[in-house]
Enzyme design. Structure first.
Site, PDB file in Angstrom:
ATOM      1  N   PHE A 149       4.162  -6.304  -7.056  1.00 15.63           N
ATOM      2  CA  PHE A 149       4.800  -5.831  -6.213  1.00 15.63           C
ATOM      3  C   PHE A 149       5.654  -6.396  -4.847  1.00 15.63           C
ATOM      4  O   PHE A 149       4.652  -5.899  -3.797  1.00 15.63           O
ATOM      5  CB  PHE A 149       5.615  -4.519  -7.076  1.00 15.63           C
ATOM      6  CG  PHE A 149       6.755  -3.799  -6.173  1.00 15.63           C
ATOM      7  CD1 PHE A 149       7.662  -4.219  -7.004  1.00 15.63           C
ATOM      8  CD2 PHE A 149       6.901  -3.374  -4.620  1.00 15.63           C
ATOM      9  CE1 PHE A 149       9.389  -3.995  -6.321  1.00 15.63           C
ATOM     10  CE2 PHE A 149       8.654  -3.861  -4.782  1.00 15.63           C
ATOM     11  CZ  PHE A 149       9.607  -3.075  -5.633  1.00 15.63           C
ATOM     12  N   ASP A 234      -0.847  -8.459   1.835  1.00 20.80           N
ATOM     13  CA  ASP A 234       0.726  -8.098   1.231  1.00 20.80           C
ATOM     14  C   ASP A 234       0.248  -6.446   1.600  1.00 20.80           C
ATOM     15  O   ASP A 234      -0.131  -5.519   0.438  1.00 20.80           O
ATOM     16  CB  ASP A 234       1.583  -7.933   0.390  1.00 20.80           C
ATOM     17  CG  ASP A 234       2.978  -7.153   0.523  1.00 20.80           C
ATOM     18  OD1 ASP A 234       3.136  -6.069   1.301  1.00 20.80           O
ATOM     19  OD2 ASP A 234       3.463  -6.972  -0.267  1.00 20.80           O
ATOM     20  N   LYS A 263       7.324  -1.251   6.467  1.00 19.56           N
ATOM     21  CA  LYS A 263       7.437   0.226   6.069  1.00 19.56           C
ATOM     22  C   LYS A 263       7.261   0.939   6.893  1.00 19.56           C
ATOM     23  O   LYS A 263       7.610   1.116   8.068  1.00 19.56           O
ATOM     24  CB  LYS A 263       6.780   0.596   4.514  1.00 19.56           C
ATOM     25  CG  LYS A 263       7.100  -0.143   3.368  1.00 19.56           C
ATOM     26  CD  LYS A 263       6.853   0.331   1.936  1.00 19.56           C
ATOM     27  CE  LYS A 263       7.751   0.348   0.474  1.00 19.56           C
ATOM     28  NZ  LYS A 263       7.429  -0.483   0.087  1.00 19.56           N
TER      29      LYS A 263
HETATM   30  C1  PLP Z   1       7.835  -2.341  -0.874  1.00 17.88           C
HETATM   31  C2  PLP Z   1       7.253  -3.111  -1.106  1.00 17.88           C
HETATM   32  C3  PLP Z   1       7.215  -5.046  -0.892  1.00 17.88           C
HETATM   33  C4  PLP Z   1       8.977  -4.463  -0.392  1.00 17.88           C
HETATM   34  O1  PLP Z   1       9.429  -4.626   1.223  1.00 17.88           O
HETATM   35  P1  PLP Z   1      11.154  -3.836   1.217  1.00 17.88           P
HETATM   36  O2  PLP Z   1      11.227  -3.103   2.169  1.00 17.88           O
HETATM   37  O3  PLP Z   1      11.811  -2.337   0.232  1.00 17.88           O
HETATM   38  O4  PLP Z   1      11.403  -5.260   0.700  1.00 17.88           O
HETATM   39  C5  PLP Z   1       6.936  -5.572  -0.597  1.00 17.88           C
HETATM   40  N1  PLP Z   1       5.706  -5.357  -1.166  1.00 17.88           N
HETATM   41  C6  PLP Z   1       5.017  -4.563  -1.073  1.00 17.88           C
HETATM   42  C7  PLP Z   1       3.548  -4.286  -1.077  1.00 17.88           C
HETATM   43  C8  PLP Z   1       5.663  -3.036  -1.260  1.00 17.88           C
HETATM   44  O5  PLP Z   1       5.009  -1.629  -1.462  1.00 17.88           O
END
Ligand code: PLP
Length: 408
Positions: A149, A234, A263
């Site tokens: 994700f 990520d 985040k």
């Molecule tokens: C939440 C998340 C994203 C995307 O972030 P947004 O601010 O919702 O675009 C990307 N990678 C990971 C691992 C995430 O948990």
């Protein structure tokens, strides 16, 4: 903790009805309408208090409305909020300094949402592949993982393995190759002379807090070094203290080439994300190659500086490590007919239920009635990710509630 009295006339119903009528139906939230929050707690429009064990998918690691972060927001909001990157502002350099000191990377590229930071990393990797590695024009490939994700843009959902994220949204850009998560042999086999990067979550959050075999990142590091491929991590959800280290990759003792943050970078106060790398990668970007109107704005920069400072100065990472260990210890003793596996790291815990348990959502609804907010992920996993400011007493209340609903 407040328990819910279903006889009370409820303002909640009216809020739910209006949203249902007027909003797009792209989410399926629990039926609670929050109007106030502080620390680990949120209060709904009917005055009920809940302990928030989702923490906005780890965006509020620092706790809701942290006074130092909201003060930074207020102070900066009265000075200057946005000038665009057509001019400089006096806050961005400070954020660069704090982030480079904290990570050891020499360059930062600020964006707003997580998905944008991932897109930024994809663009950097491709351009690095063409200009530094000599990959043939428009042939660059990035290796990604089943269950990944990385956000919701069309390019990103195009390489998702989740049918619902893709169905109806194609066509998608080419140049991604997906392999099983945790399988280093499959990674090695997927790499060609056109591979510019691997994109990986150290622990897959949305997939259900899926922890790869120990040493997986180290194996990826070895493959990337051997094949001259960028390791892009990520850490949007796993980073900034959630797993009991500042960054989850520290557990494996590796250093990635590209680090993606979002985040909790702004403590849930304002969207700020970033891609970090050393100059050898980041300097592929020339003026005009990439940008964002709000990216690097002074309001976001001031907020992010405060959000990073409180993480460190208030020892939230250490708290996540200590209380995470305590939670796993208690959950290991849990005797429940429903639980298949408990996994995770630090204060990031997935409780996977057997298929016969009838899905995690009904347990999340029972927890809500007991004043604990959790969100199911992927139908069978209860995700536990409270703000890192939670105390041992508060965590024990949560664990008792979980034990109670799961024993039944
Ligand atoms: C939440 C998340 C994203 C995307 O972030 P947004 O601010 O919702 O675009 C990307 N990678 C990971 C691992 C995430 O948990």
């Amino acid at each position: 903790m407040a328990s819910r009295d279903t006889e009370t006339p409820s303002r909640t119903a009216a809020f739910l009805e209006r949203e249902e009528r007027l909003g797009a139906h792209n989410y399926h939230p629990l039926p609670i309408v929050v109007s106030r929050a502080q620390g680990v707690y949120v209060w709904d429009v009917d005055g009920r208090r809940y302990l928030d064990c989702l923490a906005a998918y780890s965006a509020v690691n620092q706790g809701h409305c942290h006074p130092r972060i909201t003060a930074a927001l207020r102070e900066q909001a009265e000075r200057v909020t946005l000038v665009s990157r057509a001019f400089h502002n006096d806050q961005l350099g400070h954020l660069y300094e704090v982030l480079t000191d904290m990570t050891g990377f020499s360059r930062v590229l600020p964006m707003n949402t997580g998905a944008e930071a991932v897109e930024t990393a994809i663009k950097a990797a491709r351009k690095w592949g063409y200009t530094r590695k000599g990959i043939d024009r428009d042939r660059a490939e990035i290796v990604v993982f089943d269950g990944n994700f990385h956000g919701r843009t069309t390019a990103i959902v195009g390489f998702s393995s989740e049918p619902q994220y893709r169905d109806g949204f194609g066509p998608f850009p080419a140049g991604f190759r997906r392999v099983p998560f945790g399988d280093a042999t499959a990674v090695a086999a997927a790499i060609t002379k056109s591979t510019c990067a691997l994109l990986v979550e150290p622990i897959q959050g949305e997939a259900g807090i899926v922890v790869p075999p120990a040493g997986f990142l180290r194996e990826l590091r070895t493959i990337c070094d051997r094949e001259r491929v960028l390791l892009m991590v990520d850490e949007i959800q796993s980073g900034l203290g959630r797993t009991g280290r500042m960054f989850c990759y520290e557990h494996d003792g590796v250093r990635p080439d590209v680090l993606i943050l979002g985040k909790a970078l702004s403590g849930g106060v304002y969207p700020v994300s970033a891609m970090l790398a050393d100059a050898a990668v980041m300097d592929v970007f020339r003026p005009g190659d990439h940008g964002s109107t709000y990216g690097g704005n002074p309001l976001g920069a001031a907020v992010a500086v405060a959000a990073l400072q409180v993480l460190v100065e208030e020892h939230m990472v250490e708290n996540a490590a200590a209380l995470g260990a305590h939670a796993f210890e208690r959950l290991a003793r849990l005797r429940s007919p429903h639980v298949k596996e408990v996994r995770g790291k630090g204060l990031w815990i997935g409780i996977e239920l057997h298929a016969r348990a009838g899905g995690a959502r009904r347990f999340c609804e029972q927890l809500m009635l007991r004043g604990v907010l959790c969100k199911e992920t992927h139908e069978h996993v209860i995700r536990l990710a409270p703000p890192l400011v939670i105390t041992r007493e508060q965590l024990d209340e949560v664990l008792t509630a979980i034990e109670t609903v799961l024993r039944a």
